[in-house]
Design a protein around this motif. Structure first.
Motif, PDB file in Angstrom:
ATOM      1  N   VAL A  13       0.831  -1.198   0.000  1.00 47.18           N
ATOM      2  CA  VAL A  13       0.000   0.000   0.000  1.00 47.18           C
ATOM      3  C   VAL A  13       0.867   1.249   0.000  1.00 47.18           C
ATOM      4  CG1 VAL A  13      -1.650   1.327   1.383  1.00 47.18           C
ATOM      5  CG2 VAL A  13      -2.004  -1.112   1.041  1.00 47.18           C
ATOM      6  N   VAL A  14       1.903   1.264   0.820  1.00 44.25           N
ATOM      7  CA  VAL A  14       2.815   2.407   0.862  1.00 44.25           C
ATOM      8  C   VAL A  14       3.506   2.580  -0.489  1.00 44.25           C
ATOM      9  CG1 VAL A  14       4.955   3.267   1.903  1.00 44.25           C
ATOM     10  CG2 VAL A  14       3.155   2.359   3.355  1.00 44.25           C
ATOM     11  N   GLY A  15       3.893   1.503  -1.117  1.00 48.76           N
ATOM     12  CA  GLY A  15       4.541   1.578  -2.420  1.00 48.76           C
ATOM     13  C   GLY A  15       3.619   2.155  -3.482  1.00 48.76           C
ATOM     14  N   VAL A  16       2.358   1.738  -3.493  1.00 45.98           N
ATOM     15  CA  VAL A  16       1.385   2.238  -4.465  1.00 45.98           C
ATOM     16  C   VAL A  16       1.130   3.730  -4.246  1.00 45.98           C
ATOM     17  CG1 VAL A  16      -1.049   2.111  -5.156  1.00 45.98           C
ATOM     18  CG2 VAL A  16       0.282   0.027  -4.896  1.00 45.98           C
ATOM     19  N   VAL A  17       0.980   4.151  -3.005  1.00 47.97           N
ATOM     20  CA  VAL A  17       0.753   5.560  -2.703  1.00 47.97           C
ATOM     21  C   VAL A  17       1.962   6.392  -3.130  1.00 47.97           C
ATOM     22  CG1 VAL A  17       0.437   7.240  -0.835  1.00 47.97           C
ATOM     23  CG2 VAL A  17      -0.911   5.130  -0.872  1.00 47.97           C
ATOM     24  N   PHE A  23       4.295  10.201  -9.600  1.00 48.12           N
ATOM     25  CA  PHE A  23       3.874  10.484 -10.966  1.00 48.12           C
ATOM     26  C   PHE A  23       2.894  11.649 -11.049  1.00 48.12           C
ATOM     27  CE2 PHE A  23       5.742   6.362 -11.923  1.00 48.12           C
ATOM     28  CZ  PHE A  23       6.486   6.724 -13.033  1.00 48.12           C
ATOM     29  N   ASP A  24       2.122  11.900  -9.985  1.00 45.39           N
ATOM     30  CA  ASP A  24       1.252  13.065  -9.983  1.00 45.39           C
ATOM     31  C   ASP A  24       2.091  14.339  -9.942  1.00 45.39           C
ATOM     32  OD1 ASP A  24      -1.367  14.295  -9.909  1.00 45.39           O
ATOM     33  OD2 ASP A  24      -0.841  14.896  -7.855  1.00 45.39           O
TER      34      ASP A  24
END
Length: 163
Positions: A13-17, A23-24
């Motif tokens: 989850v931390v990696g995805v966030v 990228f944002d």
């Protein structure tokens, strides 16, 4: 003690966030981002004002599967928007569905039974505009005659006025 599974899920989850944040920021730092965003908003506003966005969404009427998917999508969107209180846009989507429907009289009968009378009357008022745009999109993209759906819609509206 924390299990390995919970630790792995938390790390994922931390990696995805972190990936999304990275990228944002990269996207927003792009010098053309704001320019592209403004252009996109201007085009959407122009399409809304002129009503041309309708003709862009209509699929090729010779492709049965595309028309069927478009019909289902438009009916679902129309129902959802009407339920959410956005009557104008909901009517627009339902009128698109009626315009490409193979049997518009039957669909109009069902809609007359399910929609409130004032909403159904707005739908009937919107149908000639949609059928004209449908005919215009067919005239620009194909060499054939005007689609039979617009004539059928006009007949269905005449029948509704009589009843």
């Amino acid at each position: 003690m924390i299990s390995k599974t919970a630790l792995g899920v938390a790390a994922g989850v931390v990696g995805v966030v972190a990936y999304c944040v990275y990228f944002d920021r990269k996207r927003r730092a792009d010098p053309d981002f704001k320019k592209k965003l403004r252009e996109k908003r201007k085009m959407a506003a122009k399409a809304r004002e002129s009503g041309d966005h309708l003709s862009m969404d209509i699929p090729d009427l010779r492709d049965y599967e595309a028309v069927q998917q478009f019909f289902i999508k438009e009916v679902q969107l129309g129902e959802e928007l009407l339920a959410a209180g956005d009557i104008e846009t909901g009517i627009e989507h339902l009128s698109n569905a009626v315009a490409v429907c193979g049997q518009p009289q039957q669909l109009l009968q069902v809609l007359q039974q399910t929609l409130p009378p004032q909403v159904f009357n707005l739908l009937l008022q919107r149908l000639p505009v949609v059928s004209q745009k449908l005919a215009k999109s067919m005239g620009g993209g194909a060499t054939g005659p005007e689609p039979p759906m617009s004539a059928t819609i006009t007949e269905a509206m005449a029948e509704e006025d009589v009843e």
